[in-house]
Design a protein around this motif. Structure first.
Motif, PDB file in Angstrom:
ATOM      1  N   LEU A  66       0.835  -1.194   0.000  1.00 27.28           N
ATOM      2  CA  LEU A  66       0.000   0.000   0.000  1.00 27.28           C
ATOM      3  C   LEU A  66       0.873   1.249   0.000  1.00 27.28           C
ATOM      4  CD1 LEU A  66      -2.700  -1.007   2.648  1.00 27.28           C
ATOM      5  CD2 LEU A  66      -3.031  -0.802   0.181  1.00 27.28           C
ATOM      6  N   SER A  67       0.392   2.301  -0.642  1.00 29.45           N
ATOM      7  CA  SER A  67       1.104   3.581  -0.610  1.00 29.45           C
ATOM      8  C   SER A  67       0.982   4.175   0.794  1.00 29.45           C
ATOM      9  CB  SER A  67       0.512   4.547  -1.637  1.00 29.45           C
ATOM     10  OG  SER A  67      -0.777   4.979  -1.204  1.00 29.45           O
ATOM     11  N   GLY A  68       1.695   5.265   1.035  1.00 32.84           N
ATOM     12  CA  GLY A  68       1.625   5.920   2.343  1.00 32.84           C
ATOM     13  C   GLY A  68       0.220   6.346   2.716  1.00 32.84           C
ATOM     14  N   GLY A  69      -0.477   6.962   1.764  1.00 33.89           N
ATOM     15  CA  GLY A  69      -1.846   7.390   2.022  1.00 33.89           C
ATOM     16  C   GLY A  69      -2.785   6.224   2.237  1.00 33.89           C
ATOM     17  N   GLU A  70      -2.627   5.183   1.430  1.00 31.48           N
ATOM     18  CA  GLU A  70      -3.466   3.989   1.584  1.00 31.48           C
ATOM     19  C   GLU A  70      -3.192   3.301   2.919  1.00 31.48           C
ATOM     20  OE1 GLU A  70      -3.643   2.918  -3.204  1.00 31.48           O
ATOM     21  OE2 GLU A  70      -2.059   2.096  -1.934  1.00 31.48           O
ATOM     22  N   SER A  71      -1.923   3.258   3.320  1.00 24.94           N
ATOM     23  CA  SER A  71      -1.561   2.664   4.619  1.00 24.94           C
ATOM     24  C   SER A  71      -2.203   3.426   5.763  1.00 24.94           C
ATOM     25  CB  SER A  71      -0.040   2.663   4.817  1.00 24.94           C
ATOM     26  OG  SER A  71       0.580   1.797   3.923  1.00 24.94           O
ATOM     27  N   PHE A  72      -2.231   4.766   5.644  1.00 28.17           N
ATOM     28  CA  PHE A  72      -2.849   5.585   6.672  1.00 28.17           C
ATOM     29  C   PHE A  72      -4.335   5.254   6.789  1.00 28.17           C
ATOM     30  CE2 PHE A  72      -5.263   9.348   7.893  1.00 28.17           C
ATOM     31  CZ  PHE A  72      -4.725   9.582   9.146  1.00 28.17           C
ATOM     32  N   LEU A  73      -5.028   5.159   5.653  1.00 31.73           N
ATOM     33  CA  LEU A  73      -6.448   4.831   5.679  1.00 31.73           C
ATOM     34  C   LEU A  73      -6.673   3.437   6.263  1.00 31.73           C
ATOM     35  CD1 LEU A  73      -7.683   6.249   2.238  1.00 31.73           C
ATOM     36  CD2 LEU A  73      -7.906   7.277   4.516  1.00 31.73           C
ATOM     37  N   ALA A  74      -5.818   2.482   5.920  1.00 31.03           N
ATOM     38  CA  ALA A  74      -5.948   1.127   6.464  1.00 31.03           C
ATOM     39  C   ALA A  74      -5.720   1.139   7.975  1.00 31.03           C
ATOM     40  CB  ALA A  74      -4.965   0.177   5.776  1.00 31.03           C
ATOM     41  N   ALA A  75      -4.724   1.897   8.446  1.00 30.27           N
ATOM     42  CA  ALA A  75      -4.450   1.985   9.882  1.00 30.27           C
ATOM     43  C   ALA A  75      -5.616   2.641  10.620  1.00 30.27           C
ATOM     44  CB  ALA A  75      -3.155   2.755  10.128  1.00 30.27           C
ATOM     45  N   LEU A  76      -6.182   3.687  10.032  1.00 25.07           N
ATOM     46  CA  LEU A  76      -7.340   4.353  10.628  1.00 25.07           C
ATOM     47  C   LEU A  76      -8.514   3.378  10.704  1.00 25.07           C
ATOM     48  CD1 LEU A  76      -8.804   6.841  11.717  1.00 25.07           C
ATOM     49  CD2 LEU A  76      -9.204   7.559   9.342  1.00 25.07           C
ATOM     50  N   ALA A  77      -8.753   2.641   9.627  1.00 27.05           N
ATOM     51  CA  ALA A  77      -9.841   1.661   9.607  1.00 27.05           C
ATOM     52  C   ALA A  77      -9.621   0.579  10.669  1.00 27.05           C
ATOM     53  CB  ALA A  77      -9.959   1.026   8.221  1.00 27.05           C
ATOM     54  N   LEU A  78      -8.374   0.125  10.835  1.00 25.28           N
ATOM     55  CA  LEU A  78      -8.079  -0.888  11.856  1.00 25.28           C
ATOM     56  C   LEU A  78      -8.315  -0.344  13.262  1.00 25.28           C
ATOM     57  CD1 LEU A  78      -4.911  -2.586  10.365  1.00 25.28           C
ATOM     58  CD2 LEU A  78      -7.046  -3.740  10.988  1.00 25.28           C
ATOM     59  N   ALA A  79      -7.892   0.883  13.507  1.00 28.41           N
ATOM     60  CA  ALA A  79      -8.105   1.488  14.831  1.00 28.41           C
ATOM     61  C   ALA A  79      -9.591   1.593  15.141  1.00 28.41           C
ATOM     62  CB  ALA A  79      -7.444   2.863  14.903  1.00 28.41           C
ATOM     63  N   LEU A  80     -10.367   2.022  14.158  1.00 28.60           N
ATOM     64  CA  LEU A  80     -11.808   2.152  14.363  1.00 28.60           C
ATOM     65  C   LEU A  80     -12.471   0.788  14.497  1.00 28.60           C
ATOM     66  CD1 LEU A  80     -12.493   5.024  11.816  1.00 28.60           C
ATOM     67  CD2 LEU A  80     -12.309   5.189  14.308  1.00 28.60           C
ATOM     68  N   GLY A  81     -12.014  -0.183  13.713  1.00 27.04           N
ATOM     69  CA  GLY A  81     -12.543  -1.544  13.818  1.00 27.04           C
ATOM     70  C   GLY A  81     -12.248  -2.152  15.178  1.00 27.04           C
ATOM     71  N   LEU A  82     -11.032  -1.935  15.687  1.00 25.59           N
ATOM     72  CA  LEU A  82     -10.670  -2.435  17.012  1.00 25.59           C
ATOM     73  C   LEU A  82     -11.551  -1.796  18.076  1.00 25.59           C
ATOM     74  CD1 LEU A  82      -8.838  -4.095  18.864  1.00 25.59           C
ATOM     75  CD2 LEU A  82      -7.245  -2.162  18.855  1.00 25.59           C
ATOM     76  N   SER A  83     -11.774  -0.494  17.961  1.00 21.60           N
ATOM     77  CA  SER A  83     -12.637   0.204  18.899  1.00 21.60           C
ATOM     78  C   SER A  83     -14.052  -0.385  18.880  1.00 21.60           C
ATOM     79  CB  SER A  83     -12.681   1.693  18.534  1.00 21.60           C
ATOM     80  OG  SER A  83     -13.659   2.366  19.277  1.00 21.60           O
ATOM     81  N   ASP A  84     -14.583  -0.637  17.696  1.00 18.44           N
ATOM     82  CA  ASP A  84     -15.925  -1.224  17.580  1.00 18.44           C
ATOM     83  C   ASP A  84     -16.005  -2.594  18.241  1.00 18.44           C
ATOM     84  OD1 ASP A  84     -16.738   1.005  16.133  1.00 18.44           O
ATOM     85  OD2 ASP A  84     -16.425   0.041  14.179  1.00 18.44           O
TER      86      ASP A  84
END
Length: 166
Positions: A70-88
């Motif tokens: 993944l590119s830097g921007g795509e990695s950021f979005l994936a990390a954000l999605a993982l953080a939110l998924g973990l929170s859920d």
């Protein structure tokens, strides 16, 4: 057989699957249907962490590839999605415990304008749902999007803060 895994690794993989379901839902929205997170099922030779590795399914190519591509921007979005998924998932498992605050430290500078807009929209939606979102960033576009903020200014005489409230 070679497919044996410890109970601990099995439990972690089940929890990770739950996180990935939630994270993929969010990542699909943020990537406009392009990406979905998957857990790598096949064992890597000599890798003790087998079963807990992530892959990305690219809806544009129809292929599954390592998240490291993944590119830097795509990695950021994936990390954000993982953080939110973990929170859920933590909230669902913990029965009544809510994680109402999320802090994000940078990453926005690596996003292209479209990805930045999608990430900001996701964070604004989180705010609207009652969560507090703290963003630590130097990206000026974020100041325009988040009207309530604390700005930190540094000078030769020290640092100062100012509160911006609409």
């Amino acid at each position: 057989t070679g497919d044996k895994i410890s109970l601990q690794r099995f439990v972690l993989s089940v929890l990770l699957d739950d996180v990935l379901v939630e994270a993929s839902h969010r990542l699909e929205l943020m990537s406009r249907g392009r990406y979905r997170l998957l857990r790598k099922i096949e064992r890597s030779k000599g890798n003790k962490a087998s079963g807990l590795e992530l892959e990305i399914e690219d809806g544009y190519t129809g292929k599954v590839r390592p998240v490291s591509t993944l590119s830097g921007g795509e990695s950021f979005l994936a990390a954000l999605a993982l953080a939110l998924g973990l929170s859920d998932v933590v909230q669902a498992y913990a029965g009544g415990i809510r994680l109402d605050t999320l802090f994000i430290d940078e990453g926005f500078g690596s996003l292209d304008p479209e990805s930045l807009e999608l990430a900001i929209r996701t964070l604004i939606d989180l705010q609207a749902s009652g969560r507090m979102v703290g963003v630590i960033s130097h990206v000026s576009e974020l100041k325009e999007q988040f009207t309530t903020r604390i700005d930190l200014k540094s000078s030769s005489r020290g640092s100062s803060i100012s509160l911006s409230v609409p």
